[in-house]
Design a protein around this motif. Structure first.
Motif, PDB file in Angstrom:
ATOM      1  N   GLY A  62       0.791  -1.229   0.000  1.00 30.01           N
ATOM      2  CA  GLY A  62       0.000   0.000   0.000  1.00 30.01           C
ATOM      3  C   GLY A  62       0.818   1.272   0.000  1.00 30.01           C
ATOM      4  O   GLY A  62       0.312   2.339  -0.378  1.00 30.01           O
ATOM      5  N   ARG A  63       2.082   1.174   0.388  1.00 33.35           N
ATOM      6  CA  ARG A  63       2.933   2.373   0.419  1.00 33.35           C
ATOM      7  C   ARG A  63       4.059   2.264  -0.602  1.00 33.35           C
ATOM      8  O   ARG A  63       3.992   2.825  -1.685  1.00 33.35           O
ATOM      9  CB  ARG A  63       3.499   2.569   1.830  1.00 33.35           C
ATOM     10  N   GLY A  64       5.105   1.531  -0.254  1.00 33.10           N
ATOM     11  CA  GLY A  64       6.291   1.510  -1.099  1.00 33.10           C
ATOM     12  C   GLY A  64       6.044   1.012  -2.505  1.00 33.10           C
ATOM     13  O   GLY A  64       6.424   1.666  -3.487  1.00 33.10           O
ATOM     14  N   LEU A  65       5.389  -0.150  -2.647  1.00 37.54           N
ATOM     15  CA  LEU A  65       5.213  -0.720  -3.975  1.00 37.54           C
ATOM     16  C   LEU A  65       4.262   0.115  -4.818  1.00 37.54           C
ATOM     17  O   LEU A  65       4.509   0.338  -6.005  1.00 37.54           O
ATOM     18  CB  LEU A  65       4.708  -2.153  -3.868  1.00 37.54           C
ATOM     19  N   ARG A  66       3.184   0.580  -4.229  1.00 34.52           N
ATOM     20  CA  ARG A  66       2.224   1.380  -4.995  1.00 34.52           C
ATOM     21  C   ARG A  66       2.880   2.669  -5.488  1.00 34.52           C
ATOM     22  O   ARG A  66       2.679   3.077  -6.638  1.00 34.52           O
ATOM     23  CB  ARG A  66       0.989   1.703  -4.156  1.00 34.52           C
ATOM     24  N   GLY A  67       3.693   3.303  -4.654  1.00 36.07           N
ATOM     25  CA  GLY A  67       4.393   4.509  -5.082  1.00 36.07           C
ATOM     26  C   GLY A  67       5.386   4.226  -6.194  1.00 36.07           C
ATOM     27  O   GLY A  67       5.529   5.024  -7.134  1.00 36.07           O
ATOM     28  N   TYR A  68       6.060   3.080  -6.106  1.00 37.68           N
ATOM     29  CA  TYR A  68       7.027   2.698  -7.130  1.00 37.68           C
ATOM     30  C   TYR A  68       6.323   2.465  -8.468  1.00 37.68           C
ATOM     31  O   TYR A  68       6.791   2.919  -9.523  1.00 37.68           O
ATOM     32  CB  TYR A  68       7.753   1.439  -6.679  1.00 37.68           C
ATOM     33  N   ILE A  69       5.210   1.757  -8.430  1.00 34.49           N
ATOM     34  CA  ILE A  69       4.460   1.473  -9.657  1.00 34.49           C
ATOM     35  C   ILE A  69       3.928   2.759 -10.270  1.00 34.49           C
ATOM     36  O   ILE A  69       3.983   2.961 -11.496  1.00 34.49           O
ATOM     37  CB  ILE A  69       3.317   0.484  -9.350  1.00 34.49           C
ATOM     38  N   HIS A 101      -3.473  -2.063  -9.212  1.00 37.56           N
ATOM     39  CA  HIS A 101      -3.965  -1.091  -8.237  1.00 37.56           C
ATOM     40  C   HIS A 101      -5.230  -1.600  -7.543  1.00 37.56           C
ATOM     41  O   HIS A 101      -5.427  -1.360  -6.342  1.00 37.56           O
ATOM     42  CB  HIS A 101      -4.223   0.249  -8.918  1.00 37.56           C
ATOM     43  N   GLU A 102      -6.079  -2.295  -8.285  1.00 37.52           N
ATOM     44  CA  GLU A 102      -7.307  -2.819  -7.694  1.00 37.52           C
ATOM     45  C   GLU A 102      -6.991  -3.877  -6.639  1.00 37.52           C
ATOM     46  O   GLU A 102      -7.597  -3.892  -5.552  1.00 37.52           O
ATOM     47  CB  GLU A 102      -8.204  -3.410  -8.782  1.00 37.52           C
ATOM     48  N   GLN A 103      -6.037  -4.760  -6.906  1.00 39.26           N
ATOM     49  CA  GLN A 103      -5.706  -5.793  -5.926  1.00 39.26           C
ATOM     50  C   GLN A 103      -5.015  -5.199  -4.704  1.00 39.26           C
ATOM     51  O   GLN A 103      -5.239  -5.659  -3.578  1.00 39.26           O
ATOM     52  CB  GLN A 103      -4.832  -6.868  -6.578  1.00 39.26           C
ATOM     53  N   ILE A 104      -4.191  -4.183  -4.900  1.00 41.56           N
ATOM     54  CA  ILE A 104      -3.583  -3.517  -3.751  1.00 41.56           C
ATOM     55  C   ILE A 104      -4.651  -2.850  -2.899  1.00 41.56           C
ATOM     56  O   ILE A 104      -4.626  -2.925  -1.662  1.00 41.56           O
ATOM     57  CB  ILE A 104      -2.532  -2.492  -4.219  1.00 41.56           C
ATOM     58  N   PRO A 114      -9.590 -14.382   4.284  1.00 47.69           N
ATOM     59  CA  PRO A 114      -9.565 -14.906   2.910  1.00 47.69           C
ATOM     60  C   PRO A 114      -9.439 -13.802   1.864  1.00 47.69           C
ATOM     61  O   PRO A 114      -8.758 -13.987   0.843  1.00 47.69           O
ATOM     62  CB  PRO A 114     -10.905 -15.643   2.788  1.00 47.69           C
ATOM     63  N   GLU A 115     -10.075 -12.670   2.105  1.00 48.03           N
ATOM     64  CA  GLU A 115     -10.005 -11.563   1.160  1.00 48.03           C
ATOM     65  C   GLU A 115      -8.582 -11.000   1.084  1.00 48.03           C
ATOM     66  O   GLU A 115      -8.066 -10.714  -0.011  1.00 48.03           O
ATOM     67  CB  GLU A 115     -10.978 -10.456   1.578  1.00 48.03           C
ATOM     68  N   ALA A 116      -7.933 -10.861   2.231  1.00 49.73           N
ATOM     69  CA  ALA A 116      -6.569 -10.341   2.251  1.00 49.73           C
ATOM     70  C   ALA A 116      -5.613 -11.295   1.550  1.00 49.73           C
ATOM     71  O   ALA A 116      -4.749 -10.872   0.775  1.00 49.73           O
ATOM     72  CB  ALA A 116      -6.124 -10.103   3.693  1.00 49.73           C
ATOM     73  N   ILE A 117      -5.763 -12.589   1.806  1.00 44.79           N
ATOM     74  CA  ILE A 117      -4.888 -13.579   1.187  1.00 44.79           C
ATOM     75  C   ILE A 117      -5.070 -13.593  -0.327  1.00 44.79           C
ATOM     76  O   ILE A 117      -4.099 -13.603  -1.088  1.00 44.79           O
ATOM     77  CB  ILE A 117      -5.161 -14.977   1.778  1.00 44.79           C
ATOM     78  N   ALA A 118      -6.334 -13.583  -0.775  1.00 44.69           N
ATOM     79  CA  ALA A 118      -6.606 -13.606  -2.215  1.00 44.69           C
ATOM     80  C   ALA A 118      -6.055 -12.366  -2.907  1.00 44.69           C
ATOM     81  O   ALA A 118      -5.477 -12.452  -4.001  1.00 44.69           O
ATOM     82  CB  ALA A 118      -8.116 -13.722  -2.457  1.00 44.69           C
ATOM     83  N   ALA A 119      -6.209 -11.207  -2.262  1.00 44.37           N
ATOM     84  CA  ALA A 119      -5.712  -9.963  -2.860  1.00 44.37           C
ATOM     85  C   ALA A 119      -4.189  -9.953  -2.938  1.00 44.37           C
ATOM     86  O   ALA A 119      -3.604  -9.527  -3.937  1.00 44.37           O
ATOM     87  CB  ALA A 119      -6.216  -8.766  -2.061  1.00 44.37           C
ATOM     88  N   ALA A 120      -3.527 -10.451  -1.889  1.00 45.02           N
ATOM     89  CA  ALA A 120      -2.065 -10.498  -1.894  1.00 45.02           C
ATOM     90  C   ALA A 120      -1.551 -11.450  -2.967  1.00 45.02           C
ATOM     91  O   ALA A 120      -0.595 -11.137  -3.686  1.00 45.02           O
ATOM     92  CB  ALA A 120      -1.542 -10.922  -0.525  1.00 45.02           C
TER      93      ALA A 120
END
Length: 260
Positions: A62-69, A101-104, A114-120
């Protein structure tokens, strides 16, 4: 084209930038595998393990990777649209990019395990596919374009790991409820590096171990005894690494790496 192919870059700076980005991508993929495995491994725990893993995943994605992308979307891909060799790839990226972005967003907003695991898992798969294409197609093409300064573009990208740390032992806050109510210790995630190109193998392991919390472990499967890698990993972890061998060849070495 693969990471082992020779690429004709237009300058030494561009060649170094491409190698650095490939190494960083390998580290990102390793970290994503680590956080996703940690979530799955802690799914049945009634203790703090899942909350620790969820906070670490949410912080990194939600922070580092999203900013990098976001930064890559604003620098690399406009350059790709201007280059004939990568124009179609850039247009395809325009269609596919919102999925990451939607999965993040799903992970960050998750209220159930289950929702967190599936999204990750989904985010990890999408990012891995994107970075693989960048390593094999986008970066070599941009490095070979005389009108593109890849080194300058790379300099605009933020550190995807800035401010991102492994979850601390004990955990706090951010509770995501367990759907099963059972209690099991989380299993150690496994990383098999035998099929990963040697040039990016160490970076992948670094990224994965960075996702291991204090007191946690991961299992490394390697094609040989990875002594140089272990020295580098110990230095990176400031000595807070314990290694135990579960298998010593001949076809594979299995090592349990514990963050102490």
């Amino acid at each position: 084209m693969t990471t082992n192919d020779v690429v004709m870059a237009t300058s030494a700076d561009d060649a170094r930038a491409m190698d650095a980005l490939r190494g960083q991508h390998a580290e990102i993929i390793g970290r994503l595998a680590g956080v996703a495995d940690a979530l799955r491994g802690a799914a049945g725990s009634a203790g703090p393990e899942f909350d620790q893993a969820f906070l670490a995943a949410r912080e990194f994605l939600g922070r580092g990777l999203r900013g990098y992308i976001d930064a890559a979307d604003e620098s690399m891909y406009p350059a790709a649209r201007s280059a004939p060799a990568t124009r179609l790839l850039a247009e395809a990226h325009r269609v596919c990019a919102p999925g990451i972005h939607e999965q993040i967003r799903r992970l960050v907003d998750a209220t159930e395990r289950p929702e967190a695991i599936a999204a990750a898992d989904a985010a990890a798969a999408l990012v891995r596919a994107r970075l693989t294409v960048e390593d094999e197609v986008l970066l070599p093409a941009l490095a070979g374009e005389r009108d593109v300064d890849l080194a300058a573009l790379a300099a605009r990208l933020p550190d995807p790991f800035a401010g991102s740390t492994p979850p601390a032992e004990g955990g706090a806050g951010g509770h995501v409820g367990c759907a099963c109510g059972e209690h099991d210790g989380p299993g150690a995630p496994e990383l098999d590096v035998r099929e990963i190109p040697h040039a990016i193998r160490h970076a992948t392991v670094f990224g994965a171990f960075d996702a291991v919390p204090a007191g946690g472990a991961m299992v490394l499967i390697a094609p040989h005894d990875p002594i140089p890698l272990l020295h580098q990993l110990s230095e990176r972890a400031q000595g807070r690494l314990e290694v135990s061998y579960e298998q010593r060849g001949p076809e594979a070495w299995r090592l349990r790496l514990t963050r102490i």
